[in-house]
Design a protein around this motif. Structure first.
Motif, short mmCIF file in Angstrom:
data_model
loop_
_atom_site.label_atom_id
_atom_site.label_comp_id
_atom_site.label_asym_id
_atom_site.label_seq_id
_atom_site.Cartn_x
_atom_site.Cartn_y
_atom_site.Cartn_z
N MET A 23 0.83 -1.21 0.00
CA MET A 23 0.00 0.00 0.00
C MET A 23 0.86 1.26 0.00
O MET A 23 0.59 2.22 -0.73
CB MET A 23 -0.92 -0.01 1.23
CG MET A 23 -2.03 -1.04 1.15
SD MET A 23 -3.02 -1.12 2.64
CE MET A 23 -3.88 0.42 2.54
N ASP A 156 -13.11 -1.15 6.60
CA ASP A 156 -13.45 0.28 6.48
C ASP A 156 -12.14 1.07 6.36
O ASP A 156 -11.65 1.64 7.33
CB ASP A 156 -14.24 0.72 7.73
CG ASP A 156 -14.63 2.18 7.66
OD1 ASP A 156 -14.59 2.76 6.56
OD2 ASP A 156 -14.98 2.75 8.71
N PRO A 157 -11.57 1.06 5.14
CA PRO A 157 -10.21 1.61 4.97
C PRO A 157 -10.08 3.12 5.24
O PRO A 157 -8.99 3.57 5.61
CB PRO A 157 -9.89 1.34 3.50
CG PRO A 157 -10.98 0.51 2.95
CD PRO A 157 -12.13 0.57 3.89
N ASP A 158 -11.17 3.88 5.10
CA ASP A 158 -11.02 5.34 5.16
C ASP A 158 -10.40 5.85 6.45
O ASP A 158 -9.55 6.73 6.44
CB ASP A 158 -12.38 6.02 4.93
CG ASP A 158 -12.82 5.88 3.48
OD1 ASP A 158 -11.95 5.61 2.62
OD2 ASP A 158 -14.02 6.01 3.21
N PHE A 161 -6.75 5.10 6.43
CA PHE A 161 -6.05 5.99 5.49
C PHE A 161 -5.81 7.36 6.14
O PHE A 161 -4.77 7.98 5.93
CB PHE A 161 -6.87 6.17 4.21
CG PHE A 161 -6.87 4.96 3.33
CD1 PHE A 161 -5.98 3.92 3.52
CD2 PHE A 161 -7.77 4.86 2.28
CE1 PHE A 161 -6.00 2.80 2.71
CE2 PHE A 161 -7.79 3.74 1.45
CZ PHE A 161 -6.90 2.71 1.67
N ALA A 174 -3.12 8.54 -0.61
CA ALA A 174 -3.97 7.53 0.04
C ALA A 174 -4.93 6.87 -0.95
O ALA A 174 -5.25 5.69 -0.81
CB ALA A 174 -4.73 8.15 1.20
N ASP A 175 -5.38 7.62 -1.94
CA ASP A 175 -6.32 7.03 -2.91
C ASP A 175 -5.68 5.88 -3.68
O ASP A 175 -6.30 4.86 -3.94
CB ASP A 175 -6.82 8.11 -3.88
CG ASP A 175 -7.76 9.08 -3.19
OD1 ASP A 175 -8.37 8.67 -2.18
OD2 ASP A 175 -7.83 10.22 -3.63
N SER A 176 -4.41 6.06 -4.03
CA SER A 176 -3.72 4.99 -4.76
C SER A 176 -3.45 3.78 -3.87
O SER A 176 -3.37 2.65 -4.34
CB SER A 176 -2.39 5.51 -5.33
OG SER A 176 -2.64 6.52 -6.26
N ARG A 178 -5.39 2.44 -1.93
CA ARG A 178 -6.57 1.58 -1.97
C ARG A 178 -6.42 0.47 -3.01
O ARG A 178 -6.94 -0.64 -2.84
CB ARG A 178 -7.80 2.44 -2.27
CG ARG A 178 -9.13 1.80 -1.98
CD ARG A 178 -10.25 2.76 -2.36
NE ARG A 178 -10.21 4.00 -1.59
CZ ARG A 178 -10.87 4.19 -0.46
NH1 ARG A 178 -11.63 3.23 0.00
NH2 ARG A 178 -10.80 5.32 0.18
N ASP A 179 -5.69 0.76 -4.09
CA ASP A 179 -5.53 -0.22 -5.18
C ASP A 179 -4.81 -1.49 -4.71
O ASP A 179 -4.89 -2.53 -5.36
CB ASP A 179 -4.73 0.39 -6.34
CG ASP A 179 -5.47 1.55 -6.98
OD1 ASP A 179 -6.70 1.65 -6.76
OD2 ASP A 179 -4.83 2.37 -7.66
N ILE A 181 -5.37 -3.10 -1.99
CA ILE A 181 -6.23 -3.99 -1.20
C ILE A 181 -6.93 -5.00 -2.10
O ILE A 181 -7.64 -4.63 -3.03
CB ILE A 181 -7.28 -3.18 -0.40
CG1 ILE A 181 -6.57 -2.26 0.59
CG2 ILE A 181 -8.24 -4.11 0.33
CD1 ILE A 181 -7.51 -1.39 1.41
#
Lengths: 191, 75
Positions: A23, A156-158, A161, A174-176, A178-179, A181
């Motif tokens: 990540m 609940d990743p948010d 993050f 942080a958005d990237s 997520r990829d 997971i």
């Protein structure tokens, strides 16, 4: 301005440290790894390990190379990280029943006896072990830490993050992250 | 020499203040400040407890290390 600190991912084996390494990689912090330990059924996306870490405290020559990058350091070796560096620590936690279950499967595949220590006893040992490890990290002036729960990270990743973003003062994508997971790899669920 | 102050001021949200004030009615706490001081002392004490090392015998430590070796994470 580059990162002048070393990012450390730590925790017990099977607590999600490899996932976190991947990540962070997606998020813009390149891993320090050597691929000596290659991907297998236990870690299909690789271990993200750097063998020289295991030589701590004897071998510290690699640490300057780790500045600006992320390196996986087993909890047991955290006490050997030298004081001359700044560390941002991502401390992975996971349901201990799941950790023990996952470790046992891994031990069987390695030809080891998984029942040398009864599960209840091992969980008790790990609880104390983690408590002491957290004490070490919390009291180290050159370490900033974010405790990330693997189970919550997947469900609940948010929130996780947000904590990771804080640890790096926002200097991470942080958005990237997520990829990285892949819920299909979330095995050994509790319950 | 001016006497060193024994107390200082911290700010908390007004709704929280009201909530605490209501909560301490009929208890032994005579003010919100007393209650907040008590709670914070408790929190700090528990945090300090969390940073003190629990007794981990040499044998227990070795058992954990053996486990980590068997998993291939430790030489």
């Amino acid at each position: 301005m580059g990162r002048d600190y070393i990012t450390v991912v730590t925790g017990l084996p099977r607590s999600g440290t490899s996932l976190m390494m991947s990540m962070l990689d997606k998020g813009g912090i390149a891993p320090l790894k050597d691929d000596v330990r290659t991907a297998d059924v236990d870690n299909p996306k690789g271990y993200y390990e750097f063998e020289r870490v295991k030589k701590l405290p004897g071998d510290q020559g690699w640490l300057p190379e780790a500045r600006g990058r992320a390196v996986k350091v087993l909890g047991e070796l955290m006490k050997h990280l030298p004081s001359g560096f700044e560390y941002r620590v991502v401390f992975m936690m996971r349901d201990l029943d799941e950790i023990v279950s996952s470790q046992k499967k891994m031990m069987i595949r390695r030809g080891e006896d998984p029942d040398v220590i009864p599960d209840d006893e091992l969980i008790r040992l790990y609880r104390t072990y983690l408590k002491n490890l957290k004490g070490l990290v919390n009291s180290s002036e050159n370490m900033r830490v974010a405790y990330i729960n693997y189970n919550e990270l997947l469900s609940d990743p948010d929130q996780s993050f947000e904590e990771i973003r804080d640890l790096f003062d926002g200097d991470i994508d942080a958005d990237s992250m997520r990829d990285a997971i892949d819920l299909s790899l979330y095995r050994n669920r509790g319950g | 020499m001016p006497e060193q102050r024994k107390h200082t001021t911290v700010s908390i949200p007004t709704p929280l203040y009201r909530n605490i004030k209501k909560r301490i009615e009929g208890t032994g706490f005579t003010s919100v400040s007393d209650y907040v001081t008590y709670v914070l002392r408790e929190v700090l004490a528990s945090l300090e407890e969390g940073t003190s090392e629990e007794v981990f015998s040499k044998e227990e430590e070795d058992r954990v290390k053996d486990r980590l070796r068997a998993l291939g994470y430790l030489d």
